[in-house]
Design a protein around this motif. Structure first.
Motif, PDB file in Angstrom:
ATOM      1  N   PHE A   5      -3.871 -10.542  -0.318  1.00 42.34           N
ATOM      2  CA  PHE A   5      -5.376 -10.869  -0.835  1.00 42.34           C
ATOM      3  C   PHE A   5      -5.430 -12.457  -0.665  1.00 42.34           C
ATOM      4  N   ALA A  19      -8.794  -8.562   2.007  1.00 45.88           N
ATOM      5  CA  ALA A  19      -7.620  -7.810   1.861  1.00 45.88           C
ATOM      6  C   ALA A  19      -7.020  -7.723   3.292  1.00 45.88           C
ATOM      7  N   ASN A  79     -10.143  -0.309  -0.172  1.00 48.66           N
ATOM      8  CA  ASN A  79     -11.185  -1.128  -0.430  1.00 48.66           C
ATOM      9  C   ASN A  79     -11.062  -2.195  -1.888  1.00 48.66           C
ATOM     10  N   LEU A  80     -11.681  -3.147  -1.518  1.00 50.42           N
ATOM     11  CA  LEU A  80     -12.104  -4.016  -2.648  1.00 50.42           C
ATOM     12  C   LEU A  80     -13.378  -3.685  -3.296  1.00 50.42           C
ATOM     13  N   ASN A  94       0.801  -1.071   0.063  1.00 48.49           N
ATOM     14  CA  ASN A  94       0.091  -0.008   0.060  1.00 48.49           C
ATOM     15  C   ASN A  94       1.026   1.263  -0.116  1.00 48.49           C
ATOM     16  N   SER A  99     -10.662  -5.015   4.159  1.00 45.78           N
ATOM     17  CA  SER A  99     -11.784  -5.043   3.283  1.00 45.78           C
ATOM     18  C   SER A  99     -12.287  -6.588   2.700  1.00 45.78           C
ATOM     19  N   TRP A 129      -8.986  -3.186  -6.381  1.00 41.45           N
ATOM     20  CA  TRP A 129      -8.233  -2.645  -5.282  1.00 41.45           C
ATOM     21  C   TRP A 129      -7.793  -1.042  -5.430  1.00 41.45           C
TER      22      TRP A 129
END
Length: 267
Positions: free
Chosen positions: A106, A125, A194-195, A98, A133, A190
């Protein structure tokens, strides 16, 4: 952590000697393949494990029936072995980082089954051992089961393919090696936090009768359009002699508004 395209889940079972990761958190590892067996360890989500072997014992949770597996894992610097239900293991795992430089893991697996809606799966995630998420996915299946899943599942992670406010695209692939059954990919976006469920690109064929295939076209692909995902579909039908009797093409366009895909009305 995990390598993409590792293909550890075939015909609804984990492959022997595969490297995998736990999908659930606070997973009890047992001395024998039973919920009544002694707990020898409690492991966190995304803990790496190795599949040693499949047992003959099964367990049904939320309608989903699958095997127990003998696994090995590291605990306090030493290698240990034990048993875990297969539904607690991720069938496909991949990672990215990130904006803070932390690993994002994931994890994906089948989570439940009902006669009314079939199978349900979940993509999570996970950052620093915490779920940040989740998104629900409807996997392809044969519609001829009793809570036993029999597809291959694999996947990969891609760049944003030119879509605004997208960091990565996770592609989850479902394969059943027989005529007449649906195969294909599901994409999930992604955005760094958030997914977001995207869409799918299914395919199905019946030898000598018909073939339906589809592919997804992103902005950076040939024929791509800015902030759109296009599903290109082709249907081929055959006559009794095996010759093509008809061939049709169709394009379905989805607009990416920065938060979700919206199907465009072409009428």
């Amino acid at each position: 952590m995990a390598q993409e395209d590792n293909g550890i889940f075939k015909n609804g079972e984990f492959i022997k000697n595969s490297d995998a990761f736990l999908f659930a958190d606070n997973v009890n590892i047992r001395e024998t393949p039973s919920t009544k067996a002694k707990v020898i360890a409690n492991l966190s989500i995304a803990t790496p494990v190795k599949i040693i072997s499949k047992t003959n014992d099964t367990l049904t949770v939320n309608g989903y029936n699958t095997y127990w597996y003998k696994i090995s894992f590291d605990k306090n610097g030493s290698k240990k072995t034990g048993y875990v239900w297969g539904g607690f293991i991720s069938v496909f795992t991949t990672t990215t980082t990130n904006d803070s430089g932390n690993n994002v893991c994931f994890l994906f697996t089948i989570t439940e089954y009902s006669e009314k809606i079939g199978f349900t799966a979940l993509l999570k995630a996970v950052v620093n051992g915490k779920i940040v998420s989740t998104v629900s996915v409807k996997p392809h299946d044969t519609d001829q089961n009793n809570g036993i899943y029999s597809y291959d599942i694999d996947g990969k992670i891609m760049s944003n393919k030119g879509l605004d406010n997208v960091k990565k695209i996770i592609v989850i692939s479902f394969l059943y090696p027989a005529c007449g059954y649906s195969n294909g990919d599901v994409i999930v976006f992604w955005n760094g936090k958030n997914l977001i469920y995207g869409t799918e690109s299914p395919s199905v064929s019946e030898a000598g009768i018909f073939n339906f295939s589809s592919e997804l076209i992103f902005p950076t692909n040939h024929e791509g359009k800015p902030n759109k995902v296009i599903r290109k579909e082709e249907t081929v039908n055959y006559d009794d002699d095996g010759n093509i009797s008809s061939n049709s093409m169709k394009k379905i366009e989805y607009i990416w508004d920065g938060k979700k895909l919206v199907k465009q009305d072409n009428d």
